[in-house]
Every structure is written in C-alpha cells, then in structure tokens.
Design an enzyme around this catalytic site. Structure first.
Site, PDB file in Angstrom:
ATOM      1  N   ASP A 390       0.857  -1.176   0.000  1.00 35.87           N
ATOM      2  CA  ASP A 390       0.000   0.000   0.000  1.00 35.87           C
ATOM      3  C   ASP A 390       0.903   1.239   0.000  1.00 35.87           C
ATOM      4  O   ASP A 390       2.102   1.135   0.287  1.00 35.87           O
ATOM      5  CB  ASP A 390      -0.891  -0.038   1.249  1.00 35.87           C
ATOM      6  CG  ASP A 390      -1.814   1.166   1.333  1.00 35.87           C
ATOM      7  OD1 ASP A 390      -2.309   1.594   0.283  1.00 35.87           O
ATOM      8  OD2 ASP A 390      -2.027   1.664   2.449  1.00 35.87           O
ATOM      9  N   ARG A 590       6.755  17.199  -4.529  1.00 32.04           N
ATOM     10  CA  ARG A 590       5.513  17.451  -5.255  1.00 32.04           C
ATOM     11  C   ARG A 590       5.458  18.943  -5.587  1.00 32.04           C
ATOM     12  O   ARG A 590       5.411  19.775  -4.683  1.00 32.04           O
ATOM     13  CB  ARG A 590       4.319  17.024  -4.410  1.00 32.04           C
ATOM     14  CG  ARG A 590       4.326  15.541  -4.073  1.00 32.04           C
ATOM     15  CD  ARG A 590       3.562  15.233  -2.787  1.00 32.04           C
ATOM     16  NE  ARG A 590       2.170  15.598  -2.848  1.00 32.04           N
ATOM     17  CZ  ARG A 590       1.199  14.813  -3.322  1.00 32.04           C
ATOM     18  NH1 ARG A 590       1.516  13.617  -3.773  1.00 32.04           N
ATOM     19  NH2 ARG A 590      -0.048  15.199  -3.329  1.00 32.04           N
TER      20      ARG A 590
END
Length: 1322
Positions: A390, A590
């Site tokens: 995950d 990001r």
C-alpha cells in the site's frame, strides 16, 4: 448456523421502518464473523485441517498397526504420545489465534448505535441492527452499516466523512442527502418516513452505487454521493440520520475482505510430497523383506518346524510373509519420525520469538515492537519474490511538508542541502516571535525567505497571497489565535500553513468573501469565482476583488499545464523556474506552479456572463465550464513554484533499493490518485529519471487497455533491440548474467576467486525464452483502477502479467481492496512465486489475506490490517530486516535442519533393513527397544534443535550488506528434491558402513580371554554407539555458528547416551526390573574391548571422510557467496595492521569530499511532480454556501528530508562489468601467494573498517548490531581514497600496486589491507 442460504439477489428492496417487510427477504444481519471456528466446529474442522498434513495421517495409520499384537514389535505408546502432543500443540496455537479473532469480532459487534424504533431512539448493539432501520450517527462515530444518508445537522443535508478504513485516504470527503429527505431532521418525522429503496445487490465496488428511492408517488435517483459506507468515520458533523441498506457481510467493506485462509509454506507442501515418497520407499523395503521372509521360511524355516513351529495363526510361509511385511513397516517407520514435526514447530516458535525480541525492529516513538502473529510461515520469509505494498501510511506518513519554493526566479530552501553536505545542524526558523498566529509545528530553515517577507519584497508577498487565497480549505478558530485548518487534501493544507507562518494567514471564509491577515493587518477579499480543480485541468483558480477594487485571478497547478498559459513576457523567469521545478521533481518533491492575472472590470463582466451561462446549462455543462475556464486562464504572469514533500516513512528509499538488489520486485497498489502515487514512486526511488520509459495505462475499454499493453510491450522489445544491437549481443549479455555480484557493489570484482555455481544460479545462463524478461529493470508500468478491471479479465490477465513482470516497478492507482487481492492472486497463480503483501488499513486486509505472507503496519488507520496479518511492525523499513535477516536465517536453518534430520533417520533405520538379510527376515530389531524410543527424543533431538534455532552462515550485518545472499531462498536451492535425495543417499551409505564394518570385524573378533565377541548384544551396542558418534560428528560439521547452547547439546547428548547405556545394563535396574533389562553388564563388557573402539573409530572415519573431502573440494572449486563472505571475514582478521586506521582516515576524507558535490540533476528528462491530491467539487460547495459550518483539522507539518541520491549510485554499480578487473594480472613484487584472499566489495562501500571484523568474529548473540544512518549510506555511494569512483576502484581490485598506493599507502607486496565500514551502531 444451519440456515439455508438465500438465493443470490438480482436487486435489493428496502422499506424504511418496516422490519416485517424486510425480513421476508432474509437479508444478512449486521453481525460480522472473521473467525474460522466456533465451539462446536473447532475440534472436527481443526483435526481435518491437521490431517491434511500427510505425515499426521501416516502416523495415525502406524498407530493402528501397532495396536495389532501379531505384527507389532514396538509398543503403541511410542507413536500415540508424540502424535497427540503434536496435534494438541497445533490445536492450542490455532485456538489462540482464533480466540483473538473472536475477541475483535465481539468488540465490533457490541459497539452501540442509536436506532429509531417506534419513533424513539434506542441504543442497540451493532449486531442487532437490521436492514431498513434508521440509525443516528454523531460526530467521530464509525458508520455501523452501509447507509443511505437521509438528513444531517449541517445545511443542505451535507456531512463529512473520513474513509481511511476503506481506501487509505485520510482527507475528508463530502456526502449529501436528497433534498426531499434533508428536511426530515426530527425523529418524529423520520419515524413516519416509509420510503422504499430499490437498488443493486451487494457488491464490492466502493465508488459506485445505483438505486432509486420511491416515496410519495415520486422516484429519486440515488448515487454514491448519497451513501455512507461501513468503516467510514463521521467528521465535523454534529449528527446525521441514515437508512440501513446493506448490513454485516453484505456491506462493501466486508465484501472487499477476503476469507481467512489456511496458509502453508512451500517447505510444508514439499514435505508432504516427500513423506509420500518415503512411504512408497518404506513399502518397497517391506515388500523386499517380505519376499525374503517367504523364501527363507519355505527353504530354511521348514527345517525347524519340528522344534520351532510358527506362532498361530500363521500356518504357511505366505501368511508369515504377509505379517512380516507389516512388522517391517512398523520397524522402518522411523525414516519419518513424528518428532520431526514436533521439532519443526519448536524451531518455528523460536524464530518467532527472535522477531518479537528484535530491538532494531522496535519503534520507540510509537512504543511498538515487531510481532510474529503466526509461527508457521517464518522460513517462507526467506523466499519472497514479490512485495505488494500500500502507499498511504505504509510507504508514506501522509504528512505534507513545505520544503522549498522558487519566487520570481530565486530559489529558497536550498540551505538544507548545503548543511546536509557539510554535516551541520541548524535550527528551524522561529516564527512565533513576530507572528502570533504561526503554526508551531511548521519547520522551515532558510532565513533569506523570511527576510524577503519582512523587507516587503512584492513578488514574495504576492506569492504567499496566492497560497492564502487560492484553495478550498476551511478554517475554524477554536479560541483567539488558535486556528485549525480542514483541508480536503493534506498538500493543500501544507501550502496554506506555509502562507500562514510567513505572515499571510487565512482566517475565515463565507460564500462570497475570504478573510486573511496579511502581516498583522486584516484584509477581506470578495470571492467572485472558484474555477475548480479536476483531473483533466490539473489546476485551480480563484478570482477575487481586493479592498481597493482591483480584480485579480490567482492560479496554481501542474507546471506542464500552467506554463503553457503564461504571457510571452515571462520567458526569462519561466526558464529559471523550470530549472528549479526540474530540480525539485528530481528530489521527489511534489511541485506546483503559481501565477496570477489582472482583470479589468470589462473583462470580468464579459467573462462572468459566459460563466453563468455555462454553469446553468442543462446539456454538456462540464464541457462548457471547462471552455469558460480555459478562456480566462490565459496570459498569466508567473510568480514561482512550490515544492512540498509527502514525507516518506524513515528509510523507505534505502529499504526499496536493498530489496530490489535482493531480486525482490515491489509493486505499489494504492487507492490514491495517479499523480500522487507517481510522485511517491519517484520519492522512494521506485521510479527514476534514468528509466527508459514509464508506461501509463489509462484505457476505459477492454480494447483500449489491450492496445496500450501491446504498445508497451512493443516499445520494450524495440528498446531492447536498439540497446543490445541484436540477438547476438543479447546472448552475450545473458551469458554473464550469473556473474558474481554482492547485490550492491560492482557485479563481480569482489570475487575474482569465486566461481558461480551453475546449478545454483537462476536459469538465466542461456538466452531466456521470453525476450521481455531479458529487459526487466528498464521500465515502469502505471495502471489505473478502471483499466486494471479490464486487465484482470481472464482473456487479458496473461498479457497484463507479462507486461508488468518485465518492468522494474509497477504502480496500480485508484484500485479497490478486492482488485488488490486479485492482483496478488494473479501473480501467485501464474508466477509460482512467494508473495508478501504489506499495508496498514482495512482496505489492505483482503490483499494481506490473499498473499502467502501478510504484514500489517500499525499506523494511523486502525488495527484491521494488523489483526489480519501474519507479521506486524510500525515502520516499512523494518521489512528489510524481516526478510534479509530473520527470513533468510529461518529458511537457512529450516533447510539445514531438514537435511540433517532425514540423514540421521535414514542412517538409523536402514541398519534394520541390512540386518533383515542376516536374521531370517524375522523383523528382529538391531537395537533394543529403549534405544529406538530414545534415539529421536533424547540422543539426537537437542543438537539439531539448537542448529535449527541458532545457526547462521554469515552475521546479520553481512546479510544486509550482501542482498544477493537472499537469492538461494527465492530459487529454493537449500532444500529441494535433489538435496533430499543427496541426504538420504548419505544416510543409506552411513547405514551400510555402520552395519557391515561392525559385522565384519566382530564376526571374527575375540576378547582378550579368547571368548568370541560375535553375540547379538555386543553387535547392537557397537552399532548404536558408532551411530550416535557419527551423527554427532556430522552435526558438528553442519553447524556454522557455535554457541554455548550448541556445545552443551551436542556433547551433552553424547554424554547422556553413555550414561543411559550404562544405567540400562547395570545391576540396579536388573534387580528392580529383571524381565525388562535382560543384558546385565553388556555395555560395560562391550565397551571395555579395544577392538570395539577401533571398530567404532574405523566406521566413523569411513562415514565422515568422504563428506569432508566433498565439502573441501566444493569450497575450493565452487564456493557459494556465503562461503566467500565468511572467508573474507577471516582474512579481515588476519590482515589487520596498525596502518589500517590511517588508511581508513584517508578513505573517510575522500568520502566527505565526494558528498559535498551535492545532488545529481535530473538529466534531460521532464516530469511534472504535481502536488494536487484532492477531488473535484469543493469549489462549488464553497460558493453555494452549503458548507459554511464545516470545522477544520490541524495539520502538523515537519520538514526533514533524507538524501537518497546514493541509490542511483547503487543501481549503476549493480550493472558494472568487472571483466577488466578479473583479467588484469598482478606483476612484479605485487604477486601474492594463492592462499591470500581476494578483496570482496561490500554492498554499499569499498572501504571496510577493520575494527568491526573482530566484532564479527567474536559475535555470539542474535542481538542486532547493524544500522545505516542516512549520512553513512549517502557517503558510501561516492567513496574512494584517491579521487576515483568506488566502481573504478572495485574494477581494478587486483592491481595490487595501484590500490596499495591509494588505499593503504604501503608498498609492501601482496594485496592491500581490507577495511570494513560499519555503522555507528557497531
């Protein structure tokens, strides 16, 4: 419990407040059950599972045979006691595991919920909630079942939920009731509600719901936006009411949870096969001896019938042979004693405790230790080939931090890189001294940005103004100055928090205004429009009017789309900002670009008319809005760019790099957005800019997905042909694919004296059958959930798997929990590889249960993953210790244990077979009954247990430094059918020696007084003594790691044998039990004869000498990597010199100099590190005023970033060719004797500190002593002593003179002293 299962539903009909109507459909109750047993079913089901073990059935069969007195020559208790013990231990363990599942189920089922019954809210347990009930939820409560939202305390029937248990996302999502039911807020009104819902049957699709509400002769369509799913948590909403549509096992959460499966290791399955083979071998031996008995009884035994008749009911030689067959089956059954299975369980239990006790896997921050929640899978941890992980909460902490920014061409935040290179510490800026509203959790280190704000730099002010206005964050001021932000995505929260700390504080909003505090002054902007974000636009904008009346559009978005919409005068600043964006994205941050545009009143009036028209359109509304947005978002002025970090968990890049070098493939399966997942892929170095290509599969139809997969394979093959220059070059490249590599350094210079074992290498010496597999490691595949649904269909799954397995990295985005399990099942079914799934949320439970091994992270998303897992800990980085240390050792120990166990039992049992030819095939045993009983329980059990629990081939530091040591487990090399046959062949050879040597010697030997020694008891004592000595010497040779316990058990078992032997032949026992102990003084008499000891010595030498010779030749001619590593450790100790520390100092200084070079650039590739994770829709809610009572959540931010550029160095070093190094001959006085060891490169460094070698040699505990600090690892990639790269030094490792001059500074002949680098922990 025995209720008939209702037929499958085609549609579901639910009438509110009418239990009698709903019960006729036999819908499931809200009680859930994840356990396997109950009180009634436990015994039969558990025994059925245990007797699926072939060995247990085999021993039950033997027990039945031993109860027949005509054929049994051994007592029945020798089998029933250990069998009952094994079954009982396993049953208790299974019952304990299931008890905790019951406990968890009861905890959930007994939660309280408020149910509307007869117009009154009554408290009911969750298990008593029924379909059609109306229940009330309050803030921060879990949703009890899948509900249709009827009304809410918030305006317009809105409520806010957190879905971490479903999809792993912690950001808020909004749900809204139908307007017709939103007014039913009072329990009295809801009690009169009798609407009927007709909807789809139960399914596992989390993002889809289709139904219709029929009420008051009207029908209203229902969608997923009207549903609250079980597992969600109500947030920032005082209360709401919902109608139960699906309950218990029918809820989407439970539909996505796989069933609890009985997991069995590959070694267990192999042992089942081997037991069948052994039983077949046992039957063959019994048949041979039975035939011999028939012949002997007919030809010889008939002569004795007058004085030695057959025992009744035997009346002929054939019946005698039949009984003899079963007698020999019982006598020879010890080829697989039941003590094998007892020992296996004890060893696995010991390995589990080692995991639980590992202090290096203990997280002090969360006070959480690693836990082995099962004891049956430890050795399979050493065979993992695929890891399915995950993302949110597993790889990342889901904490966004504002790290860097570029404003008007100036970069801020780089100070951390410089300080890291100089190994200096710096304190974060103190904002509270001048900004009382600053968030104390925010960290930033660059003083120059704060100075630019304080001196009034207009570009900097405008930059932070954009961040404080262009968002959809909600604010709540709990007390004066205590602001709490509620962001739909954590990255938005990070940007608003950054603006807050630099003096531009977002305070509050209304549907038409945004209020901020700019450097202490309150400013209210009129909010004219929100141009909302979506996946296609990849940007959002706001249009505001400032107090002076000026209208301005503020925009933030992905650089790839925003830079195209700038005014032409921005060329210079755009070039500089693009370089900064590339740099930030290369660091895995990001990124977002930030711009603005001034609008005149005329422009605004003209555009707002078109905007309102598009907004009210009934057809193609989305397209018209997008066109209007596109029109106004042009000719913007670039302000700069932001760089935020979705903080990875500590050590994630290093862990992924090392596991990749161990030939473990890692796939990320996440419910998160594609942009977010890709950015994390770059951050953790799964994706790198030197990859040939990253394929993105986004098709919405079967045909488009198939076409995209086909094009990806074609591009791979085309790239391979271009790179390799044809098949001939490819074959040459693969001819050396098995060349030595320690997994981290250059692929072979370290072992020029090491020859790869062709039989132990992966099947890659010839060109592979699939060309796709030959290019593995050059590509990455990213596939979305809707495309994956098509790719997993039966006619396309092989194409998808072939494409994915040819890639170095695979990322599946927006996948449902069930899709995660299907991907794992696909790899399990077709690749026949051991899989491991790791996650931290309820959305990972299905995947964890499906994989061979499930690992739960005890993180932020509850404990459902931990409860369903086989192993649990709190940090992803502990996975490398679990696999490379504990897993590899467990596999190694279990394999050595099994090899030795089969060997010693064949050596013990086959003596009976040879004896049968000399005792008239009468099923007479060689040894007495007590020796047969005690051999596996006392004499040989403890030494092999000690080896199975404590043994290790190399220390744990080396297991981490040489990931290639992990590959034998993946290839199943240490225990397979071939190794099994070698073991039993050695055992049969030993039995031949142990029988015929004493038989040949004693048949003609005499005592000193002339009395012959050829009697049965003398032969039995001699053979038994020789057997115990030989198997004790053999385990001493097999043990690679000696502890005090090993010494005590091996030599103590020998001493115990002689003690018991003399006691059983003593006069004391004879006087007490004269019928049981007949042979008084036999042991003392036999072992007092020199010829007996010479016989034992001769048999021992003949048994052991071939083993020693074979191992010596194998070690010399075909050493394994572990042999080379051990040999190097010995050389390190012998070659320690006083000059070593000086040499180490030179290397260290070189490394420090190398690290100052800083970060590598991204090369020529271009990627948008786009930081925008929330979904479409909040903008419209804000401007409508429907959510103005939404409260907020504080977002704690931290700013620390680990340097991970060393991984690129590791990957390059892994592919370095070492041909030149191996072909360079030493000359002159540098020539060394052949006995000197070649230098061996470590995993991440060339230099090895000498002072740890002694520590390795003297290590006698299993305590963990190896760690890597990020600084140590970062330095290791560029370490060298004289300015050249580590790879070039390794490639010329045999040019003694050059290395001696650079590393040791000595001109003495021979190779230079080998140094060893250790961590600070050592």
């Amino acid at each position: 419990m025995f209720r008939k299962r209702p037929p499958p539903e085609e549609e579901r009909r639910v009438r509110a407040n009418d239990r009698e109507y709903n019960e006729k459909f036999q819908y499931a109750s809200n009680c859930i059950m994840t356990s396997k047993y109950n009180i009634i079913t436990f015994l039969p089901v558990n025994l059925f599972e245990q007797f699926q073990e072939v060995a247990n059935t085999y021993f039950l069969f033997l027990l039945i045979l031993q109860l027949i007195p005509q054929i049994s020559s051994l007592s029945w208790f020798t089998t029933i006691v250990p069998l009952v013990l094994v079954l009982s231990i396993t049953a208790v363990k299974d019952a304990t595991d299931d008890y905790f599942r019951h406990k968890s189920d009861n905890q959930v089922n007994n939660r309280q919920s408020q149910v509307l019954i007869s117009g009154i809210l009554q408290k009911e347990k969750w298990m008593n909630v029924r379909v059609g009930d109306i229940i009330k939820l309050e803030n921060n409560q879990f949703v009890a079942a899948d509900l249709l939202l009827l009304s809410s305390s918030e305006p317009h029937g809105l409520c806010y939920i957190e879905t971490a248990e479903l999809d792993g996302e912690t950001n808020m999502k909004v749900r809204q009731s139908l307007s017709v039911t939103s007014e039913l807020g009072d329990p009295n009104n809801l009690a009169q509600f009798d609407g009927e819902v007709v909807c789809e049957p139960p399914n596992n699709k989390l993002d889809r719901f289709c139904g219709t509400l029929y009420w008051r002769e009207c029908k209203y369509p229902l969608s997923n936006q009207n549903m609250l799913l079980r597992g969600c948590v109500l947030r920032n909403t005082e209360s709401c009411y919902g109608l139960v549509i699906f309950a218990g096992p029918d809820t989407k959460l439970m539909q996505n949870s796989g069933r609890t499966k009985f997991k069995r290791t590959s070694i267990d399955r192999l042992m089942n096969t081997l037991v069948l083979w052994i039983f077949g071998f046992l039957v063959c031996m019994g048949v041979i001896l039975a035939i011999g008995n028939a012949v002997w009884e007919k030809e010889v035994g008939a002569l004795f019938q007058s004085f030695l008749p057959w025992d009744p009911p035997v009346d002929n030689f054939l019946f005698s042979a039949f009984l003899s067959f079963w007698s020999y089956v019982i006598i020879l059954n010890t080829v697989v004693p039941i003590s094998l299975y007892v020992s296996v369980e004890v060893i696995r239990l010991g390995h589990s405790y080692f995991i639980n006790w590992d202090r290096r896997m203990f997280c002090s921050r969360s006070n959480t230790a690693a836990e082995a929640r099962t004891t049956t899978l430890n050795e399979e941890l050493g065979q993992v080939e695929y890891i399915f992980s995950d993302k949110t909460g597993t790889l990342t902490q889901n904490i966004m931090t504002f790290n860097k920014c570029s404003i008007n061409g100036h970069a801020y935040g780089e100070v951390m890189d410089v300080l890291a290179a100089q190994q200096k510490r710096v304190q974060p800026l103190d904002f509270s001294s001048w900004n009382p509203l600053a968030d104390r959790g925010f960290c930033f280190y660059d003083q120059s940005l704060l100075e630019a704000v304080m001196v009034g730099d207009p570009a900097v002010h405008e930059f932070f103004r954009v961040l404080s206005l262009c968002h959809t964050v909600m604010s709540e001021e709990k007390s004066e100055g205590e602001l709490v932000y509620k962001a739909q995505s954590p990255d938005e929260g990070a940007l608003v928090t950054a603006a807050r700390n630099f003096g531009f504080v977002f305070r509050s909003r209304t549907p038409g205004t945004v209020t901020t505090q700019e450097l202490g002054k309150a400013v209210t902007y009129t909010l004219l429009a929100i141009l909302d974000f979506n996946n296609i636009r990849k940007r959002m904008s706001v249009i505001v009017r400032n107090p002076e009346g000026r209208i301005r559009l503020y925009c933030k978005g992905a650089d790839t789309v925003l830079l195209e919409r700038l005014h032409s005068c921005n060329h210079e600043v755009m070039t500089i900002t693009s370089d900064h964006l590339n740099e930030y994205a290369g660091d895995g941050l990001r990124t977002l670009a930030v711009a603005y545009r001034d609008l005149s009143e005329e422009q605004w009036d003209e555009w707002s008319e078109r905007f309102r028209g598009a907004d009210k359109a009934t057809d193609c509304r989305e397209d018209r809005l997008a066109a209007a947005y596109e029109e106004i978002e042009q000719d913007m002025m670039l302000l700069g760019a932001t760089a935020i970090e979705d903080k990875l968990q500590e050590g994630v890049p290093e862990t992924i790099a090392i596991l990749s070098l161990a030939n473990i493939k890692i796939w990320v399966l996440t419910g998160d957005k594609q942009e977010t997942a890709v950015n994390i892929g770059y951050s953790c170095k799964m994706l790198t800019d030197d990859m040939t290509e990253v394929f993105i599969v986004n098709g919405h139809t079967v045909q488009s997905v198939r076409e995209e997969l086909r094009k990806a394979r074609e591009r791979m093959l085309e790239s391979a042909r271009t790179r390799d220059g044809g098949k001939e070059a490819e074959a040459q490249g693969w001819s050396g694919a098995c060349a030595f590599g320690n997994g981290c350094g250059a692929a072979g210079a370290a072992a020029a004296n090491w020859t790869p074992d062709e039989s132990k290498c992966p099947p890659a010496q010839a060109p592979p059958s699939s060309l796709l597999e030959s290019i593995s490691g050059e590509f990455a595949l990213i596939i979305s959930g809707h495309s994956l649904a098509h790719a997993l269909e039966a006619d396309m799954e092989r194409e998808f798997l072939e494409t994915a397995c040819a890639c170095r990295a695979v990322i599946c985005c927006r996948v449902t929990p069930l899709q995660k399990a299907l991907v794992v099942e696909l790899v399990k079914r077709h690749k026949k590889a051991v899989t491991l799934a790791i996650g931290d949320g309820a959305n990972d439970v299905s995947m964890i249960k499906t994989a061979h091994i499930g690992v739960g992270i005890s993180g932020q998303e509850g404990i459902q993953a931990v409860l369903a897992s086989d192993y649990s800990f709190s940090q992803f980085r502990f996975l490398q210790r679990l696999l490379l240390v504990h897993g590899r050792w467990s596999y190694l120990r279990m394999c050595r244990f099994l090899c030795y166990f089969f060997y010693k039992n064949f050596a013990f049992t086959m003596v009976h077979f040879w004896f049968g030819f000399f005792c008239g095939f009468s099923a007479q045993t060689v040894y007495d009954q007590y020796f047969i009983t005690l051999y596996n329980i006392v004499y040989t059990s403890l030494p092999v247990l000690a080896m199975g629990i404590f043994d290790q081939d190399v220390p744990e530091q080396r297991s981490l430094e040489y990931p290639k040591l992990y590959e034998p487990g993946q290839l199943n090399l240490l225990f397979n059918k071939r190794e099994f046959f070698i073991c039993i062949a050695q055992g049969i050879y030993t039995s031949v020696v142990l029988f015929f040597i004493p038989y040949g010697v004693l048949s003609h030997a005499t005592q000193s007084n002339g009395v012959p020694l050829a009697d049965y008891q003398t032969f039995a004592v001699t053979t038994a003594t020789a057997l115990v000595i030989v198997v004790s010497v053999q385990i001493a040779l097999d043990t690679g790691y000696w502890t005090a316990i090993n010494h005590f058990f091996v030599w103590g078992s020998l001493g115990t044998y002689f003690t018991i032997l003399f006691v059983m032949h003593s006069s004391i026992l004879f006087s007490i039990f004269p019928k049981q102990f007949h042979f008084l003084g036999s042991a003392h008499n036999t072992l007092g004869q020199p010829v007996v000891w010479l016989t034992i010595a001769l048999a021992t030498v003949i048994c052991i000498a071939p083993v020693l010779a074979f191992r010596f030749l194998k070690l010399d001619l075909k050493p394994q990597l572990s042999d080379t590593v051990r040999y190097t450790q010995l050389v390190l100790q012998k070659k320690r010199k006083p000059g070593g520390r000086a040499a180490r100092g030179v290397g260290s200084s070189g490394a420090a100099g190398g690290s100052a070079l800083g970060r590598l650039g991204r090369g020529g590739s271009r990627r948008s590190g786009y930081a925008f994770a929330h979904q479409e829709g909040f903008g419209e809610l804000i401007t409508s005023g429907k959510n103005m009572r939404l409260s907020s959540l504080a977002l704690a931010t931290f700013a620390s970033r680990h340097s991970s550029s060393w991984i690129d160095t590791l990957r390059r070093k892994k592919h370095t060719n070492n041909t030149g190094a191996q072909n360079t001959p030493p000359t002159g006085d540098d020539i060394t004797t052949s006995s000197q060891a070649p230098p061996l490169s470590t995993s991440s460094t060339l230099d090895v500190h000498q002072d740890s070698a002694a520590g390795d040699a003297g290590q006698t505990s299993n305590e963990v002593v190896f760690t890597h600090s990020p600084e140590d690892i970062a330095l290791s990639g560029v370490r060298d002593a004289g300015g050249c790269s580590a790879g070039s030094v390794q490639e010329s490792a045999f040019v003694w003179k050059g290395i001696g001059a650079r590393v040791s500074g000595a001109n003495s002949p021979g190779p230079p002293p080998i140094e060893e680098e250790t961590s600070h922990g050592e």
